[in-house]
Structure formats: structure tokens, C-alpha cells
Design a protein around this motif. Sequence first.
Motif: not given
Length: 420
Positions: A220-236
Motif C-alpha cells: 500500500e505504501e510502495i507497490l500499488f501507488p507505483m502500479c497506478m502510475d505505470v499501468l494503463t487503464t487497458e492493463d488494469w
Amino acid sequence: MSELINNSRYRKERLKELILKLHEGESAATVRAELVATLKHIPYGEVVEVEQELIQEGLPEQEVLKLCDVHGEVLEGHIDLSAAQEIPDGHPVDVFIQENKELLAVCVQTKEWLKRLDEVADASFDEYRIQLLAYFNMLMDVDKHYQRKEYLVFPYLEKNEITGPPKVMWGKHDEIRGQLKGCIDLLRMPELTKADLSDALDLLFLPVLKALTDMVQKEEEILFPMCMDVLTTEDWWNIHKQTLEIGFTLYDPQKEWIPEGIELNDDAGSAGSLMTDGTIQLPSGSFSAKEIMTILNTISADMTFVDKNDKVKYFTQGKHRIFTRSRSIINRDVRLCHPPGSVHIIEKILEDFKSGKASHAPFWIQMKGKFIHIEYHALRDEKGEYLGTLEVSQDLTHLRKLEGEQRILSYTDQNKEAHE
């Protein structure tokens, strides 16, 4: 000095120095004090970049794995999340976070239960052990949470050349899974004593609870915020569509996430879809055609499906059929499958189902000394559109005679054979 502190390169180099001090044996408390004195808060993305650089510079992944818990402890409360994106309800990351809440709640319950060990009398220990096993069985459900990260999220990070941190986190997943399995295997031993469990607390049980809670912090402090920045809406969206193949952890999402700009085809929504491997994917799970055929033929009821055009499309083929069915009725008008004297009733039921006047029509009869229950159900999609009718027939003679209880713990081979 303030200009240096605000400089990303300086922060990363300083953080790298502090992590390497941990590697060299410096205490976590000392390193944490240095961190607070020189950096105070570090953007979440820079923590990931430092881990990646350390691996690229030759620090073995196993060493980074060993340091993971310690530098996580050092960083706790000092990661800057001010730039983190907002997470929509039902988004895969929102689901991960809701699962974490449930996991943490079970961790708290488990810790409280472990604190009661000294108070447990020897005569009550077996009951205590079984409840503790139930808690750890619940925690083992985290495997699905980890698998979704490993098989659905990490590949997208790797496509963006973020490879080090996922490898390190996957290693921690495996450690936690191994520890949980060890706890469960120990608790399943009927000969386990109170003294045995007490000896294992600091070696196995408490460490894995800490590892689970620490992983929540890392996510919650590292992985998910980074993933929200890197992955696109289509990825999600692709991750979201595949989530059910693995399943959820201690949580059932209450809202279906459909991002703006995504067009759903007929097979992609809540109705389910046929996957490329032949698996039938539904909103609540999946199975192969062979599995669903076996399930339908094993249920202790006869079922016949009539489509919206009143054609017989399917019937189950269980071992003990109530009414004879032949494949010659497939695609036959259902009216032709009933005696002329009852056709007007079938007409009325279909008319009421199609108009929405009714959705259920139950009947019961005595036949050859058996009590037979017959139900007709209107089938409607999520929009209320009529799809057809399902006829379900059951022999309830045995069930009507049941009295008292037969609990699962009373299962024996004799009981099994009596019901086959």
C-alpha cells in the motif's frame, strides 16, 4: 542543503547508502534515525528505483530479500504518498486494499487468540488448536491475493522494465506461503501439545503474522501507488477480467469496475465468456465443459432447459432419472413433450413467465410410492429479459423422512454408502 534534499538523485543515493549499511550489519534503529535526520520522507517511486538499482549493481536478489523486512521497517511512516493517484471503487487495486483490510483483521484475531494460550487448560487445548487452525486456514487464502500480483500485475511491471522489486516481493510471497503451510501442518497434528505450540510461537507463528502485516505496508505504501502510475487503464481492465480465474481473498467485491472508454462486447460482461482454452468463465468462477457436464449430471435433480422460443435445448443425464428423456426431444417444441390434456397449463405458465406475471410454478405429485416435487423457473438476465424456462424435478421421498441431525463430523463409510 534544502535544494539537495529535494533532489531525487540525492535522495536515492542516500537511501541506497542506508540500505547498504543494513546489509553491512548496522542496526535498524540507527539507520532509521539517520533516515529521519537526513531525508524524513521519500517518494514511493524512488524506493522501487533504489531496489532495482541495487540488484542491477550486483547485490544478490537473496540479499535484497533478506533486507526487505528490515528496510521496510526503517521506511515505515516515512514514505511520501502525496502524489499517489486516487483509486476508483472496484478497481483491482481497490480490491487488493479491501482484501488487506480483511487479512489484517484476521491477523489481529489470530494474535489475540495466541495470547490466550497460557490460559488454556490441557483438557480444552484441542478445541483451542482447532480454532487456531481455522484462523490459519483463513490466512492461507492470501495465496490468491499473491497469485494475482504474480501472474496478473507483475508481468505488466516487467514490460515496463521494472523487474527487481517484483522478484523480491515474489520471494517474500513464497516465504510467507511456506510459513503458513508450516503452521497449518503443525496445527493439524492431533498429538500437538500446548508446550509444542508454545515453543513454536516465536519461531513460526508470530513471524508469519508479522510478515503478512509487513507485506500489506509494502503493497500500500510502495507497490500499488507505483502500479497506478505505470499501468494503463487497458492493463488494469485486462487484469480485472482475469481476476476471477484466480479468485478473491476473504472479500467479495460489491461493485463491478468498468472504466470509462471501455466497450463491452456480448461475451465480456457479467454474462460470462468462453476462454481460449475452452474454459467457461462466469462472474462467480469458471470450469471446463467436462466439469460443468459432470456437475449437472451429479446434482440430485432432473433439469430440462427450454429456450425463449419454447424449444427444448438441454436436459441432464443423471444416474437416477425421474422422468424419461430422449435426445430426440432436443429442438422440439416443449408443448409436444406433454400430454394433450396438460398443454393448456404449459401454455399458461410460459405466457405468465414471458409477460413477467410469474417467475416460479411449483407442483408435487405421488408417483409409484414416491413424493416428486416439480418446479418451473423463469430464467431472466440482469436486465430482466426472458431467456427461457428451467424445469427441475426431485424425488424428495427420502428427505421428507429425515429427523434430528447428521453433522459432517459424523461422516463414515457406512453413511457414504447408504446415500450412494
